[in-house]
Design an enzyme around this catalytic site. Structure first.
Site, mmCIF file in Angstrom:
data_model
loop_
_atom_site.group_PDB
_atom_site.id
_atom_site.type_symbol
_atom_site.label_atom_id
_atom_site.label_comp_id
_atom_site.label_asym_id
_atom_site.label_seq_id
_atom_site.Cartn_x
_atom_site.Cartn_y
_atom_site.Cartn_z
ATOM 1 N N HIS A 113 0.830 -1.205 0.000
ATOM 2 C CA HIS A 113 0.000 0.000 0.000
ATOM 3 C C HIS A 113 0.863 1.253 0.000
ATOM 4 O O HIS A 113 2.052 1.193 0.325
ATOM 5 C CB HIS A 113 -0.918 0.007 1.238
ATOM 6 C CG HIS A 113 -0.161 0.026 2.528
ATOM 7 N ND1 HIS A 113 0.177 -1.126 3.206
ATOM 8 C CD2 HIS A 113 0.356 1.046 3.246
ATOM 9 C CE1 HIS A 113 0.853 -0.809 4.281
ATOM 10 N NE2 HIS A 113 0.990 0.503 4.331
ATOM 11 N N GLY A 114 0.251 2.367 -0.323
ATOM 12 C CA GLY A 114 0.956 3.632 -0.258
ATOM 13 C C GLY A 114 0.251 4.717 -1.031
ATOM 14 O O GLY A 114 -0.798 4.478 -1.653
#
Lengths: 114, 158
Positions: free
Chosen positions: B73-74
């Site tokens: 994720h990010g």
């Protein structure tokens, strides 16, 4: 897009990640979900390495902006600065070269046409 | 942390953003394959930025939480809108998971830089909660089509 602008965007992505990890509330949430956030030093090293590749004047401009804003460099979408949502003047577009970074006259953020 | 209704969670999943048979067998190539899939569906303006960001995120600590599931994720300027991609590898991939086992399920969650982290953290929290249920997890290991995926995510008390 110029390489130096690409570097700046990558640097901003990294800075946002580092900021999130340093934010106590966010990092506590991530850790409570089971994520181990042990590599902050590696991230910082990657950030410093990347920053060295950005031309000094541009980096200084960017870092000055990040003292006020999380997102200092943005693409132009429509005719708005997506940082402050102020409509950019028509003259902005006539002066803009697709390869050059421009400055929002209202908030000072760096803008580029994607 | 904000909780999320199941229907709201499912609304982030789309058939175009699912890979039921990942081809890649290595960590970096799995990330690349998933990002490329999102790019093909016009959710990403530049694949390289996302791959670099995800690589950096993994250096912070593996997003392979164990039990065969990873949550890369990010946030990045190159994400056009909040996106969730589901991917499955029948044989499993060495993703440096915290329990040392191979990873079969991937939930890639990407958010634009100019949005806060609240929504993607809520999605992460909800999904991580789901995989704590052994029956649901077992069904996810076997899922090969979108309607079944939605059904598994929707079903309560599994």
């Amino acid at each position: 897009m110029k390489d130096e602008h690409r570097l700046l965007i990558a640097l901003q992505d990294l800075d946002i990640m580092i900021k999130e990890v340093k934010d106590k509330v966010t990092s506590r949430e991530l850790q409570s979900l089971g994520f181990k956030l042990t590599g902050l030093n590696e991230l910082q090293d990657a950030r410093d390495k990347l920053a060295k590749k950005v031309p000094r004047a541009l980096l200084q401009r960017y870092e000055k902006l990040t003292q006020h804003y999380t997102v200092a460099i943005l693409p132009v979408t429509g005719s708005l600065c997506l940082g402050c949502f102020v409509k950019l003047p028509t003259s902005f577009f006539s002066a803009v070269s697709r390869n050059e970074l421009q400055t929002c006259e209202n908030c000072g953020r760096l803008l580029y046409i994607p | 942390m904000k909780s999320m209704e199941a229907s709201k969670l499912i609304s982030f999943f789309e058939e175009d953003f699912c890979i039921f048979h990942l081809r890649s067998r290595k960590k970096m190539s799995v990330l690349t394959e998933m990002v490329h899939h999102l790019a093909l569906n016009n959710r990403i303006s530049d694949e390289q930025f996302i791959i670099e960001m995800l690589k950096n995120r993994e250096s912070l600590g593996s997003t392979g939480l164990g039990n065969g599931v990873a949550f890369p994720h990010g946030r990045s300027l190159a994400i056009k809108e909040l996106s969730v991609l589901f991917a499955r590898s029948a044989s499993g991939v060495d993703f440096d998971a915290l329990d040392g086992k191979t990873t079969k399920l991937f939930f890639l969650i990407l958010a634009p830089s100019d949005k806060g982290s609240d929504t993607y953290l809520a999605i992460l929290s909800e999904l991580i909660g789901l995989i704590q249920k052994p029956a649901k997890l077992k069904s996810l290991y076997e899922v090969t089509d979108f309607p079944s995926l939605v059904k598994i995510l929707e079903e309560k008390d599994q």
